[in-house]
Design a protein around this motif. Structure first.
Motif, PDB file in Angstrom:
ATOM      1  N   PHE A  59      57.215  27.923  41.287  1.00  0.00           N
ATOM      2  CA  PHE A  59      57.621  29.197  40.899  1.00  0.00           C
ATOM      3  C   PHE A  59      57.359  29.701  39.647  1.00  0.00           C
ATOM      4  CE2 PHE A  59      60.283  27.646  44.475  1.00  0.00           C
ATOM      5  CZ  PHE A  59      60.659  28.916  45.099  1.00  0.00           C
ATOM      6  N   THR A  60      56.447  30.813  39.498  1.00  0.00           N
ATOM      7  CA  THR A  60      55.943  31.311  38.314  1.00  0.00           C
ATOM      8  C   THR A  60      56.687  32.807  37.951  1.00  0.00           C
ATOM      9  OG1 THR A  60      54.300  32.293  39.310  1.00  0.00           O
ATOM     10  CG2 THR A  60      53.825  29.979  38.474  1.00  0.00           C
ATOM     11  N   ARG A  61      56.562  33.076  36.615  1.00  0.00           N
ATOM     12  CA  ARG A  61      57.267  34.247  36.138  1.00  0.00           C
ATOM     13  C   ARG A  61      56.307  35.567  36.717  1.00  0.00           C
ATOM     14  NH1 ARG A  61      62.456  34.389  34.845  1.00  0.00           N
ATOM     15  NH2 ARG A  61      62.867  32.943  33.069  1.00  0.00           N
ATOM     16  N   ARG A  62      55.102  35.275  37.088  1.00  0.00           N
ATOM     17  CA  ARG A  62      54.325  36.495  37.665  1.00  0.00           C
ATOM     18  C   ARG A  62      53.762  35.838  38.805  1.00  0.00           C
ATOM     19  NH1 ARG A  62      50.038  38.263  33.180  1.00  0.00           N
ATOM     20  NH2 ARG A  62      50.018  36.091  33.069  1.00  0.00           N
ATOM     21  N   PRO A  63      53.444  36.764  39.871  1.00  0.00           N
ATOM     22  CA  PRO A  63      52.613  36.244  40.991  1.00  0.00           C
ATOM     23  C   PRO A  63      51.494  35.381  40.711  1.00  0.00           C
ATOM     24  CG  PRO A  63      53.521  38.442  41.359  1.00  0.00           C
ATOM     25  CD  PRO A  63      53.720  38.087  39.961  1.00  0.00           C
ATOM     26  N   TYR A  64      51.389  34.133  41.010  1.00  0.00           N
ATOM     27  CA  TYR A  64      50.108  33.235  40.898  1.00  0.00           C
ATOM     28  C   TYR A  64      49.623  33.562  39.312  1.00  0.00           C
ATOM     29  CZ  TYR A  64      49.788  32.258  45.695  1.00  0.00           C
ATOM     30  OH  TYR A  64      49.923  31.866  46.945  1.00  0.00           O
ATOM     31  N   ASP A  65      50.664  33.260  38.670  1.00  0.00           N
ATOM     32  CA  ASP A  65      50.502  33.267  37.045  1.00  0.00           C
ATOM     33  C   ASP A  65      49.271  32.245  36.572  1.00  0.00           C
ATOM     34  OD1 ASP A  65      50.535  33.108  34.126  1.00  0.00           O
ATOM     35  OD2 ASP A  65      52.750  33.054  34.262  1.00  0.00           O
ATOM     36  N   GLU A  66      48.161  32.963  36.230  1.00  0.00           N
ATOM     37  CA  GLU A  66      47.153  32.209  35.675  1.00  0.00           C
ATOM     38  C   GLU A  66      47.478  31.235  34.574  1.00  0.00           C
ATOM     39  OE1 GLU A  66      46.921  35.836  33.387  1.00  0.00           O
ATOM     40  OE2 GLU A  66      47.413  35.161  35.574  1.00  0.00           O
ATOM     41  N   GLY A  67      48.586  31.188  33.926  1.00  0.00           N
ATOM     42  CA  GLY A  67      48.743  30.461  33.010  1.00  0.00           C
ATOM     43  C   GLY A  67      49.618  29.296  33.124  1.00  0.00           C
ATOM     44  N   ALA A  68      50.027  29.227  34.487  1.00  0.00           N
ATOM     45  CA  ALA A  68      50.917  28.117  35.073  1.00  0.00           C
ATOM     46  C   ALA A  68      49.988  27.405  35.796  1.00  0.00           C
ATOM     47  CB  ALA A  68      52.033  28.794  35.766  1.00  0.00           C
ATOM     48  N   ASP A  69      50.517  26.003  36.316  1.00  0.00           N
ATOM     49  CA  ASP A  69      49.538  24.917  36.962  1.00  0.00           C
ATOM     50  C   ASP A  69      49.967  25.427  38.286  1.00  0.00           C
ATOM     51  OD1 ASP A  69      48.290  22.642  37.765  1.00  0.00           O
ATOM     52  OD2 ASP A  69      49.880  21.517  37.416  1.00  0.00           O
ATOM     53  N   VAL A  70      49.380  26.424  38.917  1.00  0.00           N
ATOM     54  CA  VAL A  70      49.400  26.768  40.383  1.00  0.00           C
ATOM     55  C   VAL A  70      48.597  25.844  41.280  1.00  0.00           C
ATOM     56  CG1 VAL A  70      49.079  28.560  41.881  1.00  0.00           C
ATOM     57  CG2 VAL A  70      50.012  29.294  39.648  1.00  0.00           C
ATOM     58  N   PRO A  71      49.429  25.431  42.222  1.00  0.00           N
ATOM     59  CA  PRO A  71      48.332  24.067  43.030  1.00  0.00           C
ATOM     60  C   PRO A  71      47.344  25.156  43.860  1.00  0.00           C
ATOM     61  CG  PRO A  71      50.900  23.907  43.493  1.00  0.00           C
ATOM     62  CD  PRO A  71      50.596  25.106  42.541  1.00  0.00           C
ATOM     63  N   GLY A  72      45.944  24.527  43.629  1.00  0.00           N
ATOM     64  CA  GLY A  72      45.014  25.179  44.326  1.00  0.00           C
ATOM     65  C   GLY A  72      44.269  26.187  43.134  1.00  0.00           C
ATOM     66  N   GLY A  73      44.951  26.395  42.178  1.00  0.00           N
ATOM     67  CA  GLY A  73      44.255  27.430  41.259  1.00  0.00           C
ATOM     68  C   GLY A  73      44.422  28.604  41.540  1.00  0.00           C
ATOM     69  N   VAL A  74      44.010  29.587  40.466  1.00  0.00           N
ATOM     70  CA  VAL A  74      44.158  30.874  40.395  1.00  0.00           C
ATOM     71  C   VAL A  74      42.848  31.418  40.341  1.00  0.00           C
ATOM     72  CG1 VAL A  74      44.849  33.183  39.386  1.00  0.00           C
ATOM     73  CG2 VAL A  74      46.383  30.986  39.777  1.00  0.00           C
ATOM     74  N   ASP A  75      42.358  32.268  41.244  1.00  0.00           N
ATOM     75  CA  ASP A  75      40.949  33.117  41.260  1.00  0.00           C
ATOM     76  C   ASP A  75      40.660  33.467  39.841  1.00  0.00           C
ATOM     77  OD1 ASP A  75      38.567  34.814  41.404  1.00  0.00           O
ATOM     78  OD2 ASP A  75      38.744  34.304  43.765  1.00  0.00           O
ATOM     79  N   PRO A  76      39.514  33.102  39.189  1.00  0.00           N
ATOM     80  CA  PRO A  76      39.273  33.475  37.756  1.00  0.00           C
ATOM     81  C   PRO A  76      39.142  35.012  37.429  1.00  0.00           C
ATOM     82  CG  PRO A  76      37.470  32.493  38.684  1.00  0.00           C
ATOM     83  CD  PRO A  76      38.384  32.203  39.477  1.00  0.00           C
ATOM     84  N   GLU A  77      38.650  35.692  38.861  1.00  0.00           N
ATOM     85  CA  GLU A  77      38.656  37.291  38.646  1.00  0.00           C
ATOM     86  C   GLU A  77      39.845  37.872  38.911  1.00  0.00           C
ATOM     87  OE1 GLU A  77      35.568  38.790  41.140  1.00  0.00           O
ATOM     88  OE2 GLU A  77      34.083  37.045  40.912  1.00  0.00           O
ATOM     89  N   GLY A  78      40.940  37.196  39.164  1.00  0.00           N
ATOM     90  CA  GLY A  78      42.279  37.790  39.278  1.00  0.00           C
ATOM     91  C   GLY A  78      42.603  38.847  40.353  1.00  0.00           C
ATOM     92  N   TRP A  79      43.597  39.639  40.210  1.00  0.00           N
ATOM     93  CA  TRP A  79      43.832  40.566  41.216  1.00  0.00           C
ATOM     94  C   TRP A  79      42.905  41.681  41.165  1.00  0.00           C
ATOM     95  CZ3 TRP A  79      47.606  38.859  44.297  1.00  0.00           C
ATOM     96  CH2 TRP A  79      48.345  38.078  43.929  1.00  0.00           C
ATOM     97  N   ARG A  80      42.509  42.177  42.318  1.00  0.00           N
ATOM     98  CA  ARG A  80      41.464  43.357  42.168  1.00  0.00           C
ATOM     99  C   ARG A  80      41.366  44.268  43.642  1.00  0.00           C
ATOM    100  NH1 ARG A  80      39.259  38.375  42.543  1.00  0.00           N
ATOM    101  NH2 ARG A  80      38.001  37.654  44.426  1.00  0.00           N
ATOM    102  N   GLY A  81      41.165  45.292  43.866  1.00  0.00           N
ATOM    103  CA  GLY A  81      41.218  46.161  44.988  1.00  0.00           C
ATOM    104  C   GLY A  81      39.881  45.792  45.887  1.00  0.00           C
ATOM    105  N   ILE A  82      39.878  46.535  47.066  1.00  0.00           N
ATOM    106  CA  ILE A  82      38.745  46.445  47.972  1.00  0.00           C
ATOM    107  C   ILE A  82      37.349  47.259  47.395  1.00  0.00           C
ATOM    108  CG2 ILE A  82      37.812  46.527  50.360  1.00  0.00           C
ATOM    109  CD1 ILE A  82      40.546  46.249  51.206  1.00  0.00           C
ATOM    110  N   GLY A  83      36.397  46.580  46.917  1.00  0.00           N
ATOM    111  CA  GLY A  83      35.386  47.161  46.320  1.00  0.00           C
ATOM    112  C   GLY A  83      34.058  47.491  47.281  1.00  0.00           C
TER     113      GLY A  83
END
Length: 461
Positions: A437-461
């Motif tokens: 459980f993290t303070r933000r959804p999939y917080d990149e600063g926490a040890d989230v299992p599977g990691g967090v996509d380095p490009e972060g949150w984004r829309g459909i381009g």
């Protein structure tokens, strides 16, 4: 002495009397007596009878049938709490030679041991217990019908085994142990194995004619722990208050809560009517509330004890007929009438006396993946986790004293919650049964299992 009648509103009292009167009239019961308990004491008593001027009061004994099983279960739980036995022990460990020894004590309490529902012929409720002088006479040639632990199968002989277990471990007759350990401490002076005046007579009412005949009165012998007792609405009101709140002289509130917790696997028919079974107590979901207690019947008598712990209301209903009024429904209705007409006033909110900063900083909003949860520090010193909206897993957590917390209910019961801290002491995330459980959804600063996509949150381009 009649309990005070001014604790309930006149409209509530009339609604209770109306329900009892309808049950006695439509069920064609020679007599029916009822009581309501609120805040731990009897606040209403009502009765209807076919004999003018002879209405039973809260001191008249009726036979209570299988409510006796709850008394027997209390004796067994006392042995467990004293460390004399474990509920996971096979019966053979303490009571050898029964041919049902592989069944555990917990399974006997919850009717999941697979034992037969009844004794071999003749019908034990209408014949003297002297016909079954040994446990082998109670159990018959085939005592176990189903694999233990696989299904709920109500068993009267199972509670005979529990009564014999009590006698073996206490070195005294079941009724003597019951009187010494339960009846006397709780002040149940009008509960006994044999009827004591004043008591009602048991009747069979003809199904197609308004006539009746007396039922035989038998001593059940070894089957006594399954259904022997006589009691009154006054005594059962006190017993209901004990079952809801506990009494350290008999059983703690925690053990009573354990008894009220479903312990038997539910079958399709159970799911349909919302019923299950705990340890010596029936559990039912009705009208949006959880009801616990027990029903009872023996030829000539019907009995019911119903408790809504959340509403702090209980009801007792006793009748002296073999069949007729559905008194389990009457008991549930009496509880509902009081709970809806005069809802329980909650205790005042009070803050914690003190809150450790390291615990207080855990409170607030957390995310399991993209699902939002709130973690609250409550006035009882527990942590409460639940979704911010909609359905989701909820649980309270008790501090372990080492910085970790243990789940108390639901999906997380028994699971460990811990705060994972960074080298500087700040909280990185919460770890709960491997969930992060993290303070933000999939917080990149926490040890989230599977990691967090380095490009972060984004829309459909």
């Amino acid at each position: 002495m009649t309990p005070p009648q001014d604790d309930l509103l006149p409209t509530t009292r009339r609604a209770l009397l109306h329900r009892v009167a309808v049950a006695q009239a439509e069920g064609r019961a020679p007599s029916l007596v009822a009581a309501v308990v609120r805040d731990g004491r009897a606040v209403w008593h009502g009765a209807r009878t076919s004999v003018d001027g002879h209405g039973p009061d809260e001191d008249v004994q009726y036979r209570i049938g299988s409510i006796t099983k709850t008394f027997t279960a209390v004796l067994v739980l006392r042995l467990r709490d004293e460390g004399v036995l474990d509920l996971g022990d096979p019966l053979e460990k303490h009571l050898p030679g029964t041919r049902a020894g592989e069944v555990t004590i917990r399974e006997l309490l919850a009717h999941t041991g697979g034992l037969a529902a009844e004794t071999p012929s003749p019908w034990w409720e209408r014949t003297p217990g002297s016909l079954r002088p040994e446990l082998s006479d109670v159990l018959g040639e085939r005592p176990v019908l189903h694999p233990p632990g696989r299904r709920f199968h109500y068993s009267n002989p199972g509670y005979t085994l529990l009564g014999s277990l009590v006698e073996k471990l206490r070195g005294a007759p079941w009724e003597d142990v019951l009187r010494r350990e339960v009846l006397e401490p709780l002040g149940l002076t009008r509960t006994s194995g044999q009827p004591r005046a004043p008591h009602a007579g048991g009747w069979a009412v003809h199904p197609w004619a308004d006539v009746m005949m007396p039922e035989p009165l038998e001593d059940l012998g070894l089957m006594a722990p399954a259904g022997q007792l006589w009691s009154t609405s006054g005594d059962l009101a006190r017993f209901a208050a004990f079952l809801a709140r506990g009494d350290e002289r008999v059983l703690s509130a925690g053990t009573l809560q354990e008894m009220r917790t479903p312990a038997a696997p539910a079958e399709a028919s159970d799911l349909a009517d919302g019923s299950s079974y705990g340890l010596g107590l029936q559990v039912q979901h009705r009208d949006g509330r959880t009801l616990v207690g027990h029903s009872g019947s023996l030829p000539g008598f019907l009995a019911n004890l119903t408790i809504s712990v959340a509403d702090d209301v209980a009801a007792i209903v006793l009748a002296n007929c073999t069949s007729g009024p559905v008194i389990s429904a009457v008991g549930a209705d009496l509880v509902r009438i009081v709970a809806e007409a005069e809802p329980r006033i909650p205790d005042p909110w009070r803050p914690l006396r003190e809150a450790a900063p390291a615990v207080l900083e855990l409170s607030g909003q957390w995310y399991w993946g993209t699902s939002a949860f709130a973690l609250r520090l409550t006035a009882d010193g527990l942590l409460s986790l639940g979704p911010l909206s909609g359905q989701g897993r909820r649980s309270r957590f008790r501090a372990n004293g080492d910085g970790t917390w243990t789940g108390l209910e639901g999906y997380y019961a028994g699971e460990t919650l811990r705060a994972v801290r960074r080298p500087d002491g700040s909280v990185s995330h919460l770890d709960l049964a491997s969930f992060v459980f993290t303070r933000r959804p999939y917080d990149e600063g926490a040890d989230v299992p599977g990691g967090v996509d380095p490009e972060g949150w984004r829309g459909i381009g």
